[in-house]
Scaffold this motif. Structure first.
Motif, mmCIF file in Angstrom:
data_model
loop_
_atom_site.group_PDB
_atom_site.id
_atom_site.type_symbol
_atom_site.label_atom_id
_atom_site.label_comp_id
_atom_site.label_asym_id
_atom_site.label_seq_id
_atom_site.Cartn_x
_atom_site.Cartn_y
_atom_site.Cartn_z
ATOM 1 N N THR A 174 -2.601 72.531 104.459
ATOM 2 C CA THR A 174 -3.600 73.595 104.286
ATOM 3 C C THR A 174 -3.138 74.729 103.380
ATOM 4 O OG1 THR A 174 -2.788 74.826 106.196
ATOM 5 C CG2 THR A 174 -4.474 73.139 106.624
ATOM 6 N N LEU A 234 -3.692 80.034 100.765
ATOM 7 C CA LEU A 234 -4.466 79.340 101.804
ATOM 8 C C LEU A 234 -5.418 78.393 101.100
ATOM 9 C CD1 LEU A 234 -5.247 82.542 103.917
ATOM 10 C CD2 LEU A 234 -3.668 80.711 104.579
ATOM 11 N N ASN A 235 -5.478 77.146 101.565
ATOM 12 C CA ASN A 235 -6.192 76.129 100.797
ATOM 13 C C ASN A 235 -7.101 75.250 101.665
ATOM 14 O OD1 ASN A 235 -6.854 74.654 98.485
ATOM 15 N ND2 ASN A 235 -5.193 73.190 98.825
ATOM 16 N N ARG A 236 -8.090 75.908 102.275
ATOM 17 C CA ARG A 236 -9.180 75.182 102.943
ATOM 18 C C ARG A 236 -10.495 75.733 102.398
ATOM 19 N NH1 ARG A 236 -10.140 75.490 108.859
ATOM 20 N NH2 ARG A 236 -11.032 73.414 108.645
ATOM 21 N N ASN A 260 -11.388 79.057 104.042
ATOM 22 C CA ASN A 260 -10.024 79.275 104.544
ATOM 23 C C ASN A 260 -9.977 79.675 106.017
ATOM 24 O OD1 ASN A 260 -8.767 78.572 102.146
ATOM 25 N ND2 ASN A 260 -8.794 80.662 101.350
ATOM 26 N N VAL A 267 -3.437 75.467 109.905
ATOM 27 C CA VAL A 267 -3.079 76.576 109.008
ATOM 28 C C VAL A 267 -1.941 77.382 109.626
ATOM 29 C CG1 VAL A 267 -3.860 78.686 107.866
ATOM 30 C CG2 VAL A 267 -5.428 76.740 108.075
ATOM 31 N N GLY A 286 -5.735 83.892 99.065
ATOM 32 C CA GLY A 286 -6.722 82.849 99.311
ATOM 33 C C GLY A 286 -7.338 82.449 97.989
ATOM 34 N N ALA A 309 -9.716 84.730 103.943
ATOM 35 C CA ALA A 309 -9.972 83.854 105.095
ATOM 36 C C ALA A 309 -11.143 84.443 105.871
ATOM 37 C CB ALA A 309 -8.756 83.733 105.993
#
Ligand code: HXC
Length: 257
Positions: free
Chosen positions: A5, A19-21, A26, A32, A56, A62
């Motif tokens: 994530t 952060l990589n969702r 995110n 995470v 992010g 996020a």
């Protein structure tokens, strides 16, 4: 290391953690958290690294804790597992972590940004604690760190109404250190982190530790803590080098000892 994530890259002495969702803005699920703890522990232990940036994407730092993951939980599983308790490891990081916030920093996202040592905000940043709209409360420190950052009136209004605060208001209120144009956010944060990472490492840790002590103790005890740490740093090689370099009008060369 590869993370499910997060994207983690080293730029000189700076660790950039992204952060990589993006598909969930995110949202902070347990993966995470596990990834973040692992990445911050690796950063803290790596002597080649001096400062981290946590960011992010342009739309969201996020958008909160993952609501879909929490929706079926009850008291026994939340309390029993000390849900969110792992975030204490984030604030235990001894080297500085800068939050570079663009877009939404809501609920747990705002709380995660406030766990960092300071926040740089893109001009499109939006902060808020909208948990009340879900019939719950902040759970990662927002009710404690937001009043310390912006005072009771604004913190209480934000927690009770769930309204968002834009970058201008956040800067005016003391929540963020500086506003940066969106397109320059990460570059500026890495540059700021590089400035910090090039300082003497023991002095960086000591400065972070004593500013944080200001939020944990009385003024008298805090000033005493500062003075002991200040005296202590005179036992470091870098202190002798730093002062000699000033007198000799040259840049200091640090050993971290
Ligand atoms: C899980 C989330 C999410 C979240 C967004 N998504 N926020 N998933 N948890 N916190 C998902 C959406 O479900 C959607 O997935 C995708 O991300 C895009 O979001 P949209 O809502 O379609 O985007 P947009 O219309 O632009 O609205 C953006 C937004 C909104 C205003 C930020 O997403 C929003 O209000 N999110 C929730 C914010 C919030 O309440 N945060 C606090 C969470 S509680 P799909 O699959 O539909 O495309 C918290 C407290 C912790 O953090 C402690 C208390 C327990």
């Amino acid at each position: 290391a590869d993370y499910e994530t997060l994207l983690v890259e080293q730029r000189g002495r700076v660790t950039l953690i992204t952060l990589n969702r993006p598909q969930a803005l995110n949202a902070l699920n347990s993966q995470v958290l596990a990834d973040l703890i692992a990445a911050l522990e690796a950063f803290d232990a790596d002597e080649t690294q001096g400062c981290a940036v946590l960011t992010g994407n342009d739309k969201a730092f996020a958008a909160g804790a993952d609501i879909k993951e929490m929706s079926d939980q009850g008291f026994a599983t939340m309390y029993g597992s000390n849900f969110f308790g792992g975030y204490e490891r984030v604030t235990a990081t001894r080297k500085p972590v800068i939050a570079a916030v663009a877009g939404y920093a809501l609920g747990g996202g705002c709380e995660l940004a406030m766990m960092c040592d300071f926040i740089l905000a893109a001009d499109n940043a939006k902060f808020g604690q909208p948990e009340i709209k879900l019939a719950v409360t902040p759970g990662m420190g927002g009710s404690q760190r937001l009043p310390r950052a912006v005072g009771k009136a604004k913190a209480m209004e934000m927690c009770l109404t769930g309204r968002m605060m834009g970058a201008e208001e956040a800067e005016r209120s003391g929540l963020v250190a500086r506003i940066v144009p969106l397109a320059e956010l990460v570059e500026d944060a890495v540059k700021t982190a590089t400035t910090i990472a090039e300082m003497a490492p023991l002095a960086v840790k000591a400065n972070k530790e004593m500013v944080n002590a200001a939020f944990e103790t009385t003024l008298t005890m805090g000033v005493q803590f500062e003075r002991r740490l200040f005296h202590g740093i005179f036992g470091s090689d870098d202190q002798s080098e730093g002062m000699a370099a000033f007198v000799e009008k040259r840049p200091g060369k640090w050993t971290g000892r």
